[in-house]
Design a protein around this motif. Structure first.
Motif, mmCIF file in Angstrom:
data_model
loop_
_atom_site.group_PDB
_atom_site.id
_atom_site.type_symbol
_atom_site.label_atom_id
_atom_site.label_comp_id
_atom_site.label_asym_id
_atom_site.label_seq_id
_atom_site.Cartn_x
_atom_site.Cartn_y
_atom_site.Cartn_z
ATOM 1 N N VAL A 238 23.045 37.101 16.510
ATOM 2 C CA VAL A 238 23.754 38.150 17.251
ATOM 3 C C VAL A 238 25.250 38.056 17.012
ATOM 4 O O VAL A 238 25.924 39.064 16.726
ATOM 5 C CB VAL A 238 23.453 38.055 18.759
ATOM 6 C CG1 VAL A 238 24.312 39.042 19.536
ATOM 7 C CG2 VAL A 238 21.972 38.314 19.034
ATOM 8 N N ARG B 77 27.325 43.190 16.586
ATOM 9 C CA ARG B 77 26.811 44.208 17.518
ATOM 10 C C ARG B 77 26.265 43.479 18.740
ATOM 11 O O ARG B 77 25.282 42.750 18.647
ATOM 12 C CB ARG B 77 25.705 45.029 16.844
ATOM 13 C CG ARG B 77 25.122 46.166 17.695
ATOM 14 C CD ARG B 77 26.131 47.279 17.878
ATOM 15 N NE ARG B 77 25.600 48.370 18.672
ATOM 16 C CZ ARG B 77 25.071 49.486 18.159
ATOM 17 N NH1 ARG B 77 24.975 49.638 16.842
ATOM 18 N NH2 ARG B 77 24.655 50.441 18.953
ATOM 19 N N TYR B 78 26.890 43.697 19.896
ATOM 20 C CA TYR B 78 26.569 42.896 21.071
ATOM 21 C C TYR B 78 25.905 43.684 22.191
ATOM 22 O O TYR B 78 25.468 43.104 23.188
ATOM 23 C CB TYR B 78 27.831 42.197 21.571
ATOM 24 C CG TYR B 78 28.531 41.450 20.464
ATOM 25 C CD1 TYR B 78 27.821 40.560 19.656
ATOM 26 C CD2 TYR B 78 29.874 41.659 20.178
ATOM 27 C CE1 TYR B 78 28.433 39.886 18.605
ATOM 28 C CE2 TYR B 78 30.500 40.990 19.138
ATOM 29 C CZ TYR B 78 29.771 40.103 18.348
ATOM 30 O OH TYR B 78 30.383 39.440 17.308
ATOM 31 N N THR C 200 23.225 47.310 22.838
ATOM 32 C CA THR C 200 22.388 48.415 22.324
ATOM 33 C C THR C 200 22.160 48.315 20.821
ATOM 34 O O THR C 200 22.332 49.278 20.083
ATOM 35 C CB THR C 200 23.004 49.791 22.668
ATOM 36 O OG1 THR C 200 24.308 49.904 22.050
ATOM 37 C CG2 THR C 200 23.137 49.968 24.171
ATOM 38 N N GLY C 201 21.765 47.115 20.374
ATOM 39 C CA GLY C 201 21.508 46.902 18.961
ATOM 40 C C GLY C 201 20.065 46.580 18.658
ATOM 41 O O GLY C 201 19.151 46.900 19.433
ATOM 42 N N THR C 202 19.862 45.907 17.535
ATOM 43 C CA THR C 202 18.497 45.657 17.058
ATOM 44 C C THR C 202 17.738 44.667 17.932
ATOM 45 O O THR C 202 16.514 44.741 18.026
ATOM 46 C CB THR C 202 18.538 45.132 15.612
ATOM 47 O OG1 THR C 202 19.345 43.945 15.555
ATOM 48 C CG2 THR C 202 19.113 46.177 14.670
ATOM 49 N N GLU C 203 18.445 43.714 18.561
ATOM 50 C CA GLU C 203 17.741 42.729 19.398
ATOM 51 C C GLU C 203 17.177 43.387 20.651
ATOM 52 O O GLU C 203 16.041 43.105 21.048
ATOM 53 C CB GLU C 203 18.675 41.575 19.770
ATOM 54 C CG GLU C 203 19.190 40.781 18.592
ATOM 55 C CD GLU C 203 18.102 40.039 17.834
ATOM 56 O OE1 GLU C 203 16.995 39.841 18.376
ATOM 57 O OE2 GLU C 203 18.376 39.663 16.674
ATOM 58 N N VAL C 204 17.955 44.265 21.279
ATOM 59 C CA VAL C 204 17.455 44.978 22.458
ATOM 60 C C VAL C 204 16.278 45.865 22.075
ATOM 61 O O VAL C 204 15.239 45.865 22.752
ATOM 62 C CB VAL C 204 18.581 45.795 23.123
ATOM 63 C CG1 VAL C 204 17.998 46.812 24.116
ATOM 64 C CG2 VAL C 204 19.548 44.864 23.847
ATOM 65 N N ASP D 298 22.263 42.711 27.341
ATOM 66 C CA ASP D 298 23.054 42.497 26.138
ATOM 67 C C ASP D 298 22.196 41.907 25.016
ATOM 68 O O ASP D 298 21.079 41.432 25.229
ATOM 69 C CB ASP D 298 24.288 41.638 26.424
ATOM 70 C CG ASP D 298 23.952 40.201 26.800
ATOM 71 O OD1 ASP D 298 23.393 39.484 25.950
ATOM 72 O OD2 ASP D 298 24.265 39.789 27.933
ATOM 73 N N GLU D 299 22.746 41.934 23.810
ATOM 74 C CA GLU D 299 21.998 41.519 22.624
ATOM 75 C C GLU D 299 21.619 40.042 22.654
ATOM 76 O O GLU D 299 20.538 39.664 22.189
ATOM 77 C CB GLU D 299 22.818 41.815 21.372
ATOM 78 C CG GLU D 299 22.891 43.284 21.011
ATOM 79 C CD GLU D 299 21.598 43.769 20.372
ATOM 80 O OE1 GLU D 299 21.324 43.430 19.218
ATOM 81 O OE2 GLU D 299 20.857 44.501 21.069
#
Length: 367
Positions: free
Chosen positions: A25, A30-31, A33-37, A236-237
């Protein structure tokens, strides 16, 4: 001292994977609304067998968002009533009152510790619009009869699944998929806990999910255009990345909790101590191991002196809290008895057999 919940040890089991996830992360730039969320929302919807998962900042926000979305959709309006167990954690009720709705406090079963379905029929009125069932202590609080009752009376069935991640019905349906919508908390001490606060809503209702996602983004689904008066409530991410790691081990961890619970139930033999009703194995993920004693405070002090840390869930029921003074005169004897006698023993996947036997001996030595 045997700690009640040693989070350092619990999370240390996955330290390499968590470090890699957090670094991923940090390096992504990108912390929010990114790929992890997005990845966690997909993973958790698959886990709960639901069509939609919308992440948010906390379990309280998850419940608040469900109710506010129903208000925005015209399903309910301020002043409407929500049936809710009287012995729940206060967050369940805060989500109701903060939306201008009226909580109708329902006594639990003394043996089940969850909402007593036999009380529901007499408590509904023309303004009752929802039943919020709470899977307290990790114990399932749902039945086919409950679902039928809600359908017959046109009520939304909302699950507060803050304490029962991974719990299942006898036919294998997960909590979080049993009603119209469910709120989940990933507070660090939960069976599935983040490294901070986080929450989510699961639902098969795509329209509801879209409204919840919009409400959680200040009320906006299009940049700088605001349809609703919403709030900023986002996972958060980093929390999403950590939860993706820990979700893979949740069923395994719940099995470890069940093994500890089985040792307690077999080993504790003290006439001063009572247990709640025993549920089918898959219907209890043992978020807490509650025991009951009329001399609860003395028992807690005795265990502390023996090197065992315990907690009370919860010392003061919601209807006796200062913030709900309008309910202070209510007589809810079952709820009050639970809150006056409950004590939670340590239960977690890193308890050793030696520690469990030490706890059992300490409980049995109380007189």
């Amino acid at each position: 001292m045997i700690k009640f919940l040693p989070l350092d040890k619990l999370n240390g089991r996955y330290s390499d994977e968590i470090r890699k996830a957090v670094l991923r992360v940090v390096e992504s730039g990108r912390y929010l609304t990114g790929t992890e969320v997005r990845g966690f929302e997909y993973d958790y919807s698959e886990f709960t067998q639901t069509g939609n998962c919308v992440t948010c900042a906390s379990g309280l926000d998850a419940l608040w968002l469900i109710l506010r979305a129903y208000i925005e959709l015209g399903v309910m309006e301020p002043g409407d009533e929500v049936l809710v167990p009287a012995n729940t954690f206060v967050a369940s009720i805060l989500a109701i009152t903060d939306n201008g709705l009226k909580p109708v406090l329902v006594e639990p079963g003394l043996g089940t510790l969850v909402i007593d379905e036999r009380q529901l029929e007499r408590l509904i009125t023309p303004r009752t619009k929802a039943l919020m069932t709470v899977h307290l202590y990790g114990r399932i609080s749902w039945s086919g009869e409950m679902a039928d009752f809600c359908m017959k009376n046109g009520l939304k069935l909302i699950e507060d699944n803050a304490q029962a991640h991974g719990c299942m019905t006898l036919n294998g349906r997960r909590t979080g998929s049993l009603g119209d919508a469910a709120g989940h908390s990933f507070y660090p001490g939960k069976n599935l806990g983040a490294l901070g606060d986080a929450g989510a809503v699961t639902t098969d209702d795509g329209i509801l999910a879209d409204v919840i996602r919009t409400l959680a983004n200040y009320g906006s689904s299009e940049k700088y255009l605001f349809r609703y008066c919403g709030r900023n409530s986002r996972m958060d991410e980093i929390q999403a990345a950590v939860l993706r790691v820990k979700l893979r081990y949740l069923d395994e961890d719940n099995e470890a909790r069940r093994r500890v619970a089985a040792m307690y139930m077999e080993g504790i033999d003290n006439p001063l101590i009572n247990f709640p009703d025993i549920l089918p194995e898959q219907s209890n993920v043992w978020h807490q191991f509650p025991i009951f004693c009329k001399r609860r405070d003395e028992l807690q002090e005795h265990l502390y002196c023996k090197g065992v840390e315990t907690l009370i869930h919860y010392p003061v029921p919601p209807h006796k809290q200062q913030c709900y003074s309008m309910f202070n005169n209510l007589s809810l004897p079952v709820t009050e008895k639970i809150h006056a006698t409950e004590l939670s023993l340590p239960i977690n996947p890193v308890l050793t057999e030696k520690e469990v036997r030490t706890i059992i001996d300490a409980v049995n030595g109380f007189s």
